[in-house]
Design an enzyme around this catalytic site. Structure first.
Site, PDB file in Angstrom:
ATOM      1  CB  SER A 142       7.238   3.276  -4.516  1.00 39.06           C
ATOM      2  OG  SER A 142       7.470   2.710  -3.230  1.00 39.06           O
ATOM      3  CE1 TYR A 155       5.451   8.033  -2.495  1.00 44.74           C
ATOM      4  CE2 TYR A 155       5.955   6.094  -1.176  1.00 44.74           C
ATOM      5  CZ  TYR A 155       6.302   6.980  -2.177  1.00 44.74           C
ATOM      6  OH  TYR A 155       7.480   6.829  -2.871  1.00 44.74           O
TER       7      TYR A 155
HETATM    8  P1  NAP Z   1      13.928  13.520  -3.453  1.00 45.77           P
HETATM    9  O1  NAP Z   1      15.413  13.503  -3.346  1.00 45.77           O
HETATM   10  O2  NAP Z   1      13.117  14.191  -2.397  1.00 45.77           O
HETATM   11  O3  NAP Z   1      13.565  14.099  -4.891  1.00 45.77           O
HETATM   12  C1  NAP Z   1      12.262  14.449  -5.254  1.00 45.77           C
HETATM   13  C2  NAP Z   1      12.345  15.312  -6.484  1.00 45.77           C
HETATM   14  O4  NAP Z   1      11.014  15.679  -6.868  1.00 45.77           O
HETATM   15  C3  NAP Z   1      13.126  16.576  -6.244  1.00 45.77           C
HETATM   16  O5  NAP Z   1      13.909  16.880  -7.378  1.00 45.77           O
HETATM   17  C4  NAP Z   1      12.026  17.629  -6.063  1.00 45.77           C
HETATM   18  O6  NAP Z   1      12.531  18.882  -6.507  1.00 45.77           O
HETATM   19  C5  NAP Z   1      10.970  17.081  -6.990  1.00 45.77           C
HETATM   20  N1  NAP Z   1       9.651  17.580  -6.626  1.00 45.77           N
HETATM   21  C6  NAP Z   1       8.980  17.417  -5.452  1.00 45.77           C
HETATM   22  N2  NAP Z   1       7.835  18.093  -5.475  1.00 45.77           N
HETATM   23  C7  NAP Z   1       7.755  18.705  -6.696  1.00 45.77           C
HETATM   24  C8  NAP Z   1       6.825  19.560  -7.312  1.00 45.77           C
HETATM   25  N3  NAP Z   1       5.719  19.959  -6.675  1.00 45.77           N
HETATM   26  N4  NAP Z   1       7.073  19.999  -8.557  1.00 45.77           N
HETATM   27  C9  NAP Z   1       8.208  19.636  -9.211  1.00 45.77           C
HETATM   28  N5  NAP Z   1       9.127  18.825  -8.676  1.00 45.77           N
HETATM   29  C10 NAP Z   1       8.907  18.370  -7.428  1.00 45.77           C
HETATM   30  O7  NAP Z   1      13.363  12.028  -3.500  1.00 45.77           O
HETATM   31  P2  NAP Z   1      13.695  10.792  -4.445  1.00 45.77           P
HETATM   32  O8  NAP Z   1      13.852   9.633  -3.533  1.00 45.77           O
HETATM   33  O9  NAP Z   1      14.763  11.100  -5.397  1.00 45.77           O
HETATM   34  O10 NAP Z   1      12.295  10.625  -5.163  1.00 45.77           O
HETATM   35  C11 NAP Z   1      12.159  10.474  -6.564  1.00 45.77           C
HETATM   36  C12 NAP Z   1      11.019   9.508  -6.840  1.00 45.77           C
HETATM   37  O11 NAP Z   1      11.359   8.212  -6.325  1.00 45.77           O
HETATM   38  C13 NAP Z   1       9.684   9.880  -6.191  1.00 45.77           C
HETATM   39  O12 NAP Z   1       8.652   9.665  -7.125  1.00 45.77           O
HETATM   40  C14 NAP Z   1       9.552   8.896  -5.043  1.00 45.77           C
HETATM   41  O13 NAP Z   1       8.215   8.621  -4.720  1.00 45.77           O
HETATM   42  C15 NAP Z   1      10.244   7.687  -5.643  1.00 45.77           C
HETATM   43  N6  NAP Z   1      10.719   6.697  -4.678  1.00 45.77           N
HETATM   44  C16 NAP Z   1      11.629   7.036  -3.741  1.00 45.77           C
HETATM   45  C17 NAP Z   1      12.042   6.078  -2.835  1.00 45.77           C
HETATM   46  C18 NAP Z   1      13.034   6.379  -1.750  1.00 45.77           C
HETATM   47  O14 NAP Z   1      13.167   5.554  -0.820  1.00 45.77           O
HETATM   48  N7  NAP Z   1      13.758   7.479  -1.823  1.00 45.77           N
HETATM   49  C19 NAP Z   1      11.534   4.765  -2.897  1.00 45.77           C
HETATM   50  C20 NAP Z   1      10.603   4.458  -3.874  1.00 45.77           C
HETATM   51  C21 NAP Z   1      10.217   5.433  -4.774  1.00 45.77           C
HETATM   52  P3  NAP Z   1      12.135  20.337  -5.951  1.00 45.77           P
HETATM   53  O15 NAP Z   1      12.038  20.230  -4.459  1.00 45.77           O
HETATM   54  O16 NAP Z   1      13.249  21.195  -6.455  1.00 45.77           O
HETATM   55  O17 NAP Z   1      10.837  20.647  -6.596  1.00 45.77           O
END
Ligand code: NAP
Length: 264
Positions: A142, A155
């Site tokens: 991130s 985080y």
């Molecule tokens: P998201 O839509 O909330 O997706 C998160 C994913 O991680 C979901 O598929 C969730 O699936 C899975 N997950 C969460 N806890 C888990 C666990 N304990 N075991 C297995 N799977 C788990 O968010 P996203 O934005 O796509 O996030 C993906 C990545 O991008 C993350 O690493 C986040 O830190 C990073 N990121 C996001 C942003 C942003 O602004 N969105 C910015 C920078 C970086 P289940 O709930 O089905 O387990």
């Protein structure tokens, strides 16, 4: 869409958001898939939709990466399935609350999912990739990795780990045929924000990228051979200057005597 077969990509956090887009794009590029997340129902419907659309084989491996026994199942898959050529360490959870308003157990759980899981999965995947002379590890960090003041500090710290770990993996494994990429997204429109305690609608629209655009940019960065991809950053020279400044410190970071300014 391609008929070329590129092996299997294991994508964590594939049930929604960024991970689901990676799954779609990688299948279209010719990868079979193993999709990991907790929500088995969502994984299965995504898997069916992708295999109907692309004809690729798509397996699901429901697992809670915050639980050691589940994590070990995914590690085992990475160690034993020699068809796996790519690991996308994407699953992650965020937080926006400052230290004094945060629950310490929630912070620990975040470290389990954001740090321990990608670290253990990389350790499980890398030996096979090295033995076969090829493999790709994509770690979703991130922008808070280099801007820890922006959101919750744990985080930010967890993502700084992902960035530093990726740089070290690249340093150790690049000459053994292993590609490593750290992706540093800015705010991306996914469920992440709602789950972190600040709905994405509360952010200024001009700082939020769609998940489709973010993943397409990150995959373009991968094709261009980048170790670190910051999809938003307009001028790559800014990142290069940041890295040059870091590297310029290195010869002086460990010397036999304190700097003159610390003399008694
Ligand atoms: P998201 O839509 O909330 O997706 C998160 C994913 O991680 C979901 O598929 C969730 O699936 C899975 N997950 C969460 N806890 C888990 C666990 N304990 N075991 C297995 N799977 C788990 O968010 P996203 O934005 O796509 O996030 C993906 C990545 O991008 C993350 O690493 C986040 O830190 C990073 N990121 C996001 C942003 C942003 O602004 N969105 C910015 C920078 C970086 P289940 O709930 O089905 O387990």
């Amino acid at each position: 869409m391609t008929s070329e077969h590129k092996g299997t990509a294991l994508v964590t956090g594939a049930s929604s958001g960024i991970g689901a887009i990676y799954a779609d794009r990688l299948a279209k590029q010719g990868y079979d898939l193993i999709l990991v997340a907790r929500n088995a129902g969502k994984l299965r419907s995504l898997a069916n939709a992708i295999s109907d659309k692309t004809g690729r084989s798509v397996e699901v491996l429901p697992a809670d990466l915050g639980k050691s026994a589940d994590l070990k199942q995914v590690e085992k898959m990475l160690r034993t399935d020699a068809s796996i050529t790519m690991l996308v360490n994407n699953a992650g959870i965020g937080a926006v609350a400052p230290l004094l308003a945060s629950d310490i157990d929630a912070m620990q759980s975040m470290i389990d999912v954001n740090v321990t899981a990608p670290m253990r999965l990389a350790y499980a995947a890398a030996p096979g990739f090295v033995a076969r002379g090829k493999g790709t590890i994509i770690n979703i960090a991130s922008i808070v990795a280099i801007s820890p003041e922006t959101l919750n500090g744990v985080y930010g710290g967890s993502k700084a780990f992902v960035l530093a770990f990726s740089q070290s993996l690249h340093h150790e494994l690049a000459d053994k045929g292993v590609r490593v990429q750290a992706v540093l997204p800015g705010a991306t429109a996914t469920d992440f924000w709602e789950l972190s305690g600040r709905p994405v609608e509360h952010l200024p629209a001009e700082i939020v990228m769609s998940a489709d655009a973010m993943v397409d940019a990150a995959l373009a960065g991968l094709r261009q051979g980048e170790l670190v991809t910051i999809p938003s950053l307009p001028d790559i020279a800014d990142w290069q200057a940041f890295e040059a400044a870091r590297n310029a410190l290195r010869p002086n970071l460990s010397l036999g005597r304190p700097a003159r300014r610390y003399a008694a």
